[in-house]
Design a protein around this motif. Structure first.
Motif, PDB file in Angstrom:
ATOM      1  N   PHE A   1       8.021  72.178  43.511  1.00 32.58           N
ATOM      2  CA  PHE A   1       6.678  72.485  44.565  1.00 32.58           C
ATOM      3  C   PHE A   1       5.543  72.372  44.122  1.00 32.58           C
ATOM      4  N   THR A   2       5.923  72.110  42.121  1.00 31.25           N
ATOM      5  CA  THR A   2       4.536  71.532  41.480  1.00 31.25           C
ATOM      6  C   THR A   2       4.259  70.400  41.640  1.00 31.25           C
ATOM      7  N   GLU A   3       2.918  70.439  41.595  1.00 30.20           N
ATOM      8  CA  GLU A   3       2.965  68.564  42.030  1.00 30.20           C
ATOM      9  C   GLU A   3       1.913  67.593  40.513  1.00 30.20           C
ATOM     10  N   LEU A   4       3.435  66.808  40.532  1.00 27.18           N
ATOM     11  CA  LEU A   4       3.601  66.200  39.256  1.00 27.18           C
ATOM     12  C   LEU A   4       2.725  64.429  39.818  1.00 27.18           C
ATOM     13  N   ARG A   5       3.421  63.095  38.725  1.00 23.88           N
ATOM     14  CA  ARG A   5       3.153  62.615  38.796  1.00 23.88           C
ATOM     15  C   ARG A   5       4.394  61.585  39.153  1.00 23.88           C
ATOM     16  N   ALA A   6       4.368  59.965  39.682  1.00 25.03           N
ATOM     17  CA  ALA A   6       5.874  59.805  39.961  1.00 25.03           C
ATOM     18  C   ALA A   6       5.261  58.148  39.004  1.00 25.03           C
ATOM     19  N   ARG A   7       6.882  57.866  38.184  1.00 22.82           N
ATOM     20  CA  ARG A   7       6.457  56.323  38.830  1.00 22.82           C
ATOM     21  C   ARG A   7       8.701  55.842  39.270  1.00 22.82           C
ATOM     22  N   ALA A   8       8.474  55.298  39.525  1.00 26.44           N
ATOM     23  CA  ALA A   8       9.878  54.578  39.460  1.00 26.44           C
ATOM     24  C   ALA A   8      10.822  53.045  38.874  1.00 26.44           C
ATOM     25  N   VAL A   9      12.074  53.250  38.377  1.00 25.17           N
ATOM     26  CA  VAL A   9      12.467  52.006  38.641  1.00 25.17           C
ATOM     27  C   VAL A   9      13.824  51.991  39.124  1.00 25.17           C
ATOM     28  N   ARG A  10      14.423  50.773  38.558  1.00 21.84           N
ATOM     29  CA  ARG A  10      15.238  49.816  39.334  1.00 21.84           C
ATOM     30  C   ARG A  10      16.303  49.768  37.920  1.00 21.84           C
ATOM     31  N   ARG A  11      17.591  49.861  37.912  1.00 24.44           N
ATOM     32  CA  ARG A  11      18.728  49.546  36.844  1.00 24.44           C
ATOM     33  C   ARG A  11      19.620  48.455  37.495  1.00 24.44           C
ATOM     34  N   LEU A  12      19.732  47.696  37.314  1.00 22.53           N
ATOM     35  CA  LEU A  12      20.826  46.001  36.987  1.00 22.53           C
ATOM     36  C   LEU A  12      21.920  46.637  35.964  1.00 22.53           C
ATOM     37  N   ALA A  13      23.401  46.772  36.536  1.00 21.35           N
ATOM     38  CA  ALA A  13      24.548  47.350  35.881  1.00 21.35           C
ATOM     39  C   ALA A  13      24.513  46.056  34.661  1.00 21.35           C
ATOM     40  N   ILE A  14      24.749  46.400  33.247  1.00 21.65           N
ATOM     41  CA  ILE A  14      25.308  45.317  32.078  1.00 21.65           C
ATOM     42  C   ILE A  14      26.458  44.989  32.538  1.00 21.65           C
TER      43      ILE A  14
END
Length: 119
Positions: free
Chosen positions: A106-119
């Motif tokens: 419930f704590t309010e923090l920031r967020a960033r998103a990633v995408r993953r590409l299989a190697i």
């Protein structure tokens, strides 16, 4: 020795690097554009999905701190990992000094998103 080729990026994306797991599988980690201001963990998860990504896990967050710290404010950001022993807590990454900790969902923090590409 095999060489890993950097994938093509969409406009505004940042290539953070590659993570190879002990079993030999791996992913390219790509930081998506934009960020989410303070929000709880569930909101951060949903926001990341809404832009076609996911929150980074703890290993990816450490990589992002090491390789792309300049893309983050010096604040705490959610990871996608729930605490193993306490389901009401989730892990977060500090982008001021690089430490990781956990907090109530419930704590309010920031967020960033990633995408993953299989190697």
């Amino acid at each position: 020795m095999n060489q890993i080729t950097k994938p093509e990026l969409n406009i505004g994306e940042t290539y953070a690097g590659a993570i190879i797991n002990p079993d030999g599988t791996g992913n390219h980690i790509i930081l998506l554009t934009g960020d989410k201001d303070d929000g709880n963990w569930d909101d951060a998860i949903e926001w990341a999905k809404s832009i076609g990504g996911d929150l980074p896990n703890r290993v990816e967050s450490a990589l992002l701190f090491n390789q792309s710290k300049d893309q983050f404010k010096p604040e705490w950001y959610w990871t996608n990992e729930q605490h193993a022993s306490h389901s009401s807590y989730a892990w977060c990454q500090g982008f001021s000094h690089g430490s990781q900790s956990y907090s109530t969902k419930f704590t309010e923090l920031r967020a960033r998103a990633v995408r993953r590409l299989a190697i």
